[in-house]
Design an enzyme around this catalytic site. Structure first.
Site, short mmCIF file in Angstrom:
data_model
loop_
_atom_site.label_atom_id
_atom_site.label_comp_id
_atom_site.label_asym_id
_atom_site.label_seq_id
_atom_site.Cartn_x
_atom_site.Cartn_y
_atom_site.Cartn_z
N GLU A 423 0.82 -1.22 0.00
CA GLU A 423 0.00 0.00 0.00
C GLU A 423 0.85 1.27 0.00
O GLU A 423 0.78 2.08 0.91
CB GLU A 423 -0.92 0.01 1.23
CG GLU A 423 -1.99 -1.07 1.20
CD GLU A 423 -3.15 -0.75 0.29
OE1 GLU A 423 -3.07 0.25 -0.47
OE2 GLU A 423 -4.13 -1.51 0.32
N GLU A 493 -3.95 -10.61 -0.31
CA GLU A 493 -4.81 -10.52 0.88
C GLU A 493 -6.22 -10.87 0.43
O GLU A 493 -6.70 -10.35 -0.56
CB GLU A 493 -4.81 -9.10 1.47
CG GLU A 493 -3.48 -8.69 2.06
CD GLU A 493 -3.47 -7.26 2.64
OE1 GLU A 493 -4.53 -6.75 3.01
OE2 GLU A 493 -2.38 -6.68 2.68
C1 IPT Z 1 -5.17 -3.82 3.55
C2 IPT Z 1 -3.79 -3.67 4.09
O1 IPT Z 1 -2.83 -4.05 3.14
C3 IPT Z 1 -3.55 -4.43 5.35
O2 IPT Z 1 -2.39 -3.97 5.95
C4 IPT Z 1 -4.71 -4.28 6.27
O3 IPT Z 1 -4.87 -2.95 6.60
C5 IPT Z 1 -5.93 -4.77 5.58
O4 IPT Z 1 -6.18 -4.02 4.44
C6 IPT Z 1 -7.15 -4.63 6.45
O5 IPT Z 1 -7.05 -5.25 7.66
S1 IPT Z 1 -5.53 -2.29 2.75
C7 IPT Z 1 -7.25 -2.13 2.52
C8 IPT Z 1 -7.54 -0.71 2.15
C9 IPT Z 1 -7.74 -2.99 1.43
#
Ligand code: IPT
Length: 961
Positions: A423, A493
């Site tokens: 990010e 993710e």
């Molecule tokens: C995404 C991040 O990469 C991770 O660090 C964490 O914040 C996660 O989301 C949520 O728990 S960023 C999100 C804007 C998709």
């Protein structure tokens, strides 16, 4: 003229620092001495970077009245609040965004430690050259200045990266004074905006390393595998010449010289390591060599010639008391838990972990995406203006971070991809990092999610893409740049494991497995970052009075803060199991498929069990051939045991570890399936009793009802309170959704529609033949929608049957949270049920629910989500016994019971807000809304919606002997 005397310019300097040695491989020598400087240090906290001058670093300074902290550690987690407090923000910088400037209020911790050299070092003393000893810091957040014996040796940033200083010339046999000034905020903080607690301190090891003359400096182990020939090629490049020996392979070569021999390859499934030694004239360095080759070929990530499917998780380092200061035991626990839950991959979100973690990944076998300590997410608030990754002034700092990661970790076979960070938008600095990494190490792939055009990456990576999009990508219908269209896809993710959930994992897995281009994903995330708290149980954002915070968004892991697996992990384990067992129980065969990428099934034993009405009536071993990856076999089941009953029968087939392995005991269950044979007959109740009006009560068989309201009062001698239709559940984090999502956040819409405050209007209490019928309308204030609800009670004299008919009225635009009845019982504690268990399940999180007979206390039925919310439902329940009642469902139902009401559960912010009352509240649900993953991703798939539709369901209650 300035009146300020202490220069703290380095704190806000975009450069990575000064004085440190170039980065190099991280290793523990076999014979060169080292001295751990972990332990208790003197500590002084100042409110600003320049509040104190540097006189504390001088020899002879008396710090006798200072406090103490443990190193490694974070000062805000020590001193019982005397040293400030943690701050949790997701992506917002907790300071004004004015890079590289930081606030004047900049908590600064002076750390002081006096040490003697071990006696057996002194024979070299005082002959140590500058490079004769190195001081290593493995992690300090976020900026440190270091003095040894009064000499300023440098300063550095890059919190989760090692920094070394040559200090031989400064050492003396005794009374060395090591002074470290640590600033919470620095220019580096702009590069470290990861979604986690801000935790300053020296949180990883501090070590003094003796570097004898002729000792190894940096070295690079190149160990590739030719899967066609079965040969491994080893070449160890070393700054200092020496010899490399691997006794098991009869290797004895000079550094820099390649040697090719037959080997067994390293994979995450078969983590074959060979012990070797790099011997220079001055030291011996143990090597653990894993031969494997990672390539991008045919648009796929291949290791040793085969495409891999990542069944991964994002791991932040976390301990509920020590924060990111992890000990080896905790790291090993993480790895063992991962292996035991069928995970094969870790993304080290969002920084290189403690180096010992990677040793464990090599040893036990996990594919690793090693991610650089870089995130600038907060710049999104200003349209990414002034983003450091697109500003050349910051590029040296970015390259320094890339180099510190790659150099430190390059000798780990488990690391298959380098990730530039998380990010951080896009920009020239990221491109420079990718180019540098490729130039230094062409044997691994480069990952970064923020670059959807894949300009700098070897893999198309996304986060939280919904099922439909992943499917499109799998089919190659997603378009994108020419380069991207030829790249493999991973979800770095997905499956946001915040609170109850994530839902929909099985649906993702089916899609991943159906399309070659999709090479799996990494669930977000491994562990809840709850902080142990004396009053709150586990604290989350806001619990320390932060002015900006993101609440319990920091508790989104597959394991609870104490590392107990949450139902999400149990579900994930089932969804990604490496053996598929399928079939139709009635035809007596089962199809077994090896879903590993590399291993055959020889490590597994198979067992069958035969169940009748939830009771196991026979077990035995099942012979399954040692199938190669991708192979299937049809295996004949034995003749089913004679049960002498007509109830429900089914096979359970399990794949177990045949022997104890490094990570699991013999008989550990790796995969399983249940194959139904015969169906159950629901109980029938022939209405024979009739409702009899009495003094304020109506009796019907064993039951008594309030004559005016028609409410059930008792069944035999069991008192029942508040039995009525229930549609409300305490919204889960996934129901509530993330604040930035504005489409359909059901948890929010449910409240808008008033589903948490339904009113029950009584229309009639009537006798209708043998039945007592209660007619109602259940609806929220201010809305015209409602649920016509009819309760129809009949009895055969001993048992009581309730049939609930629900007819929605009006235009229902939202699904229901749940649909069923709830009631209160006194004196309920033990619960026994025949249905899904042992843990909770919801419509899209039910893969791991095992049909059988289960027992629990009411308290053990609760799943302790850090922020209380709907939990604990058991799926497919045929019958349950508790509080003197036996309840049988027609059809099966969702069962839950708790010592508080749903309203109390909904109101609680922490588990400690829940205090058991005298009543146990039981919910018997005909339906539950799916869970989904909307706390940061897509909601439940429409097929898991509990739509407001006409429904009818029954329960049979009887007094339980
Ligand atoms: C995404 C991040 O990469 C991770 O660090 C964490 O914040 C996660 O989301 C949520 O728990 S960023 C999100 C804007 C998709």
């Amino acid at each position: 003229m300035s009146f300020r005397t202490t220069s703290t310019d380095y704190v806000e300097d975009v450069s990575p620092g000064s004085g440190a040695l170039p980065p190099r491989a991280w290793y523990a020598s076999s014979d060169a001495k080292s001295l751990s400087l972990n332990g208790t240090w003197r500590f002084r906290l100042s409110p600003t970077a320049d509040a104190e001058d540097d006189s504390f670093a001088a020899q002879g300074y008396d710090a006798g009245d200072w406090a103490e902290v443990a190193v490694p550690g974070h000062w805000v987690l020590q001193g019982d609040g005397a040293f400030g407090a943690p701050i949790y923000t997701n992506h917002l910088y907790p300071f004004p965004v004015d890079p590289p400037r930081v606030p004047t209020e900049n908590p600064t911790g002076d750390h002081l430690r006096v040490f003697d050299l071990p006696a057996d070092w002194s024979d070299e003393w005082p002959a140590l050259s500058e490079r004769g000893a190195v001081l290593r810091f493995d992690g300090v957040e976020s900026c440190a200045r270091v003095w040894l014996n009064g000499t300023d040796i440098g300063e550095f940033k890059g919190s989760r990266l090692p920094h070394e200083f040559a200090v031989g010339h400064l050492l003396k046999p005794a009374g060395n004074v090591l002074a470290v000034r640590v600033h919470q905020w620095s220019a580096g903080s702009y590069l470290e905006d990861q979604d986690q607690w801000w935790l300053p301190g020296i949180f990883r090891d501090v070590t003094l390393l003796h570097r004898p003359a002729g000792s190894a400096a940096d070295f690079f182990v190149h160990a590739s595998y030719d899967h066609v020939e079965g040969l491994g090629t080893l070449r160890v490049d070393s700054d200092v010449d020496g010899r490399v020996t691997v006794p098991e392979l009869d290797i004895d070569v000079a550094t820099g010289e390649p040697v090719t021999v037959p080997v067994e390859p390293w994979t995450a499934e078969t983590p074959r390591l060979y012990d070797g030694v790099l011997a220079t004239s001055g030291e011996r360095v143990p090597l653990r060599i894993g031969f494997r080759t990672v390539v991008l070929e045919d648009g796929l990530i291949k290791v040793n010639g085969r495409a891999v499917l990542f069944k991964g998780v994002n791991r932040h380092e976390w301990h509920p008391e020590r924060g990111r200061a992890l000990d080896l035991r905790t790291m090993r626990e993480d790895v063992l838990l991962m292996k035991r839950h069928n995970l094969n991959a870790v993304r080290t979100s969002h920084y290189p972990p403690h180096p010992a973690f990677l040793d464990l990944c090599d040893e036990y076998g996990l594919w690793v995406i090693d991610e650089c300590d870089l995130e600038t997410h907060g710049f999104t608030e200003q349209g990414w203006r002034n983003n450091p990754v697109d500003d050349d002034r910051w590029t040296p700092a970015l390259l320094d971070r890339a180099a510190r990661m790659v150099e430190r970790d390059k000798n780990h076979p488990s690391v298959v991809m380098w990730s530039l960070g998380n990010e951080a938008g896009t920009g020239r600095g990221l491109t420079a990092m990718a180019e540098w990494i490729r130039g230094r190490d062409s044997s691994r792939l480069v990952h970064y999610e923020g670059d959807w055009n894949c300009r700098d990456t070897d893999v198309y990576s996304r986060m939280y893409a919904d099922h439909a999009e992943v499917e499109r990508i799998g089919r190659g219908l997603d378009g994108g740049t020419h380069k991207r269209r030829h790249l493999p896809f991973i979800q770095c993710e997905y499956g946001h494991a915040m609170g109850n959930g994530p839902g929909g994992l099985a649906d993702y897995q089916r899609i991943f497995e159906a399309h070659e281009r999709l090479q799996g994903g990494f669930v977000w995330e491994w562990i809840d970052h709850g902080i142990k708290h004396p009053e709150l149980g586990y604290a989350y954002g806001g619990d320390f009075g932060e002015e900006l915070h993101d609440g319990n968004f920091v508790c989104d892991g597959l394991i609870f803060p104490d590392r107990t697996p949450s139902p999400g992990l149990v579900e994930y384990k089932k969804v990604i199991e490496p053996v598929r067992i399928e079939g139709d129980g009635a035809d007596g065969t089962v199809r077994v498929t090896n879903a590993y990428d590399f291993a055959d099934l020889s490590a597994l034993a198979f067992a069958w069990a035969y169940q009748a009405d939830g009771e196991t009536v026979g077990t035995g071993a099942l012979r399954v051939p040692a199938l190669a990856p991708g192979e299937s076999a049809e295996v004949k089941l034995p003749e089913p045991p004679e049960t002498g009953r007509s109830g429900q029968t089914l096979w359970t087939v399990r794949a177990l570890l045949a022997e104890e392995t490094a990570w699991g005991p013999k008989d550990h269950v790796v995969a399983w399936a249940q194959l139904p044979v015969g169906e159950r007959q629901p109980v029938s109740v022939t209405a024979s009793a009739t409702p009899v009006p009495g003094e304020g009560l109506i009796t019907l068989g064993p039951a008594a009802f309030d004559a005016r309201t028609g409410a059930l009062r008792s069944l035999g001698d069991v008192g029942v309170t508040g039995l009525r239709l229930d549609v409300w559940r305490a919204p889960t984090d996934n129901d509530d959704g993330a604040s930035w999502q504005d489409d359909t956040r059901w948890g929010v819409l449910w409240r808008t529609h008033g589903l948490h405050r339904m009113r029950h209007r009584l229309d009639a209490v009537e006798r209708d033949g043998d039945a007592l019928t209660v007619r109602t309308r259940v609806a929220p204030a201010a809305r015209e929608v409602g649920l016509r609800t009819v309760y129809r009670w009949t009895s055969d004299g001993t048992r009581l049957r309730l049939t609930v008919s629900v007819t929605p009225e009006g235009d229902w635009t939202v699904p229901l949270p749940r649909l069923g009845i709830r009631f209160g019982l006194a004196r309920a504690d033990r619960v026994e049920w025949y249905g899904g268990g042992p843990g909770e399940a919801y419509p899209d999180t039910r893969s791991a629910s095992v049909l059988g007979r289960w027992e629990s206390s009411v308290d053990e039925l609760q799943t302790p989500y850090v922020r209380p919310q709907e939990n604990g439902a058991r799926a497919d329940v045929r019958w349950a016994r508790l509080g003197g009642l036996r309840i049988e469902g027609d059809p099966e139902f969702w069962f839950s019971a708790r010592r508080w009401t749903t309203e109390q559960l909904d109101a609680a912010r922490h588990l400690t807000d829940l205090t058991p009352g005298d009543t146990v509240w039981v919910n018997l649900d005909h339906g539950q809304q799916g869970i989904g993953s909307q706390s940061c991703g897509p909601g439940p798939l429409p097929r898991y919606f509990l739509r407001a539709e006409p429904a009818e369901f029954s329960f049979v209650f009887s007094p339980d002997a």
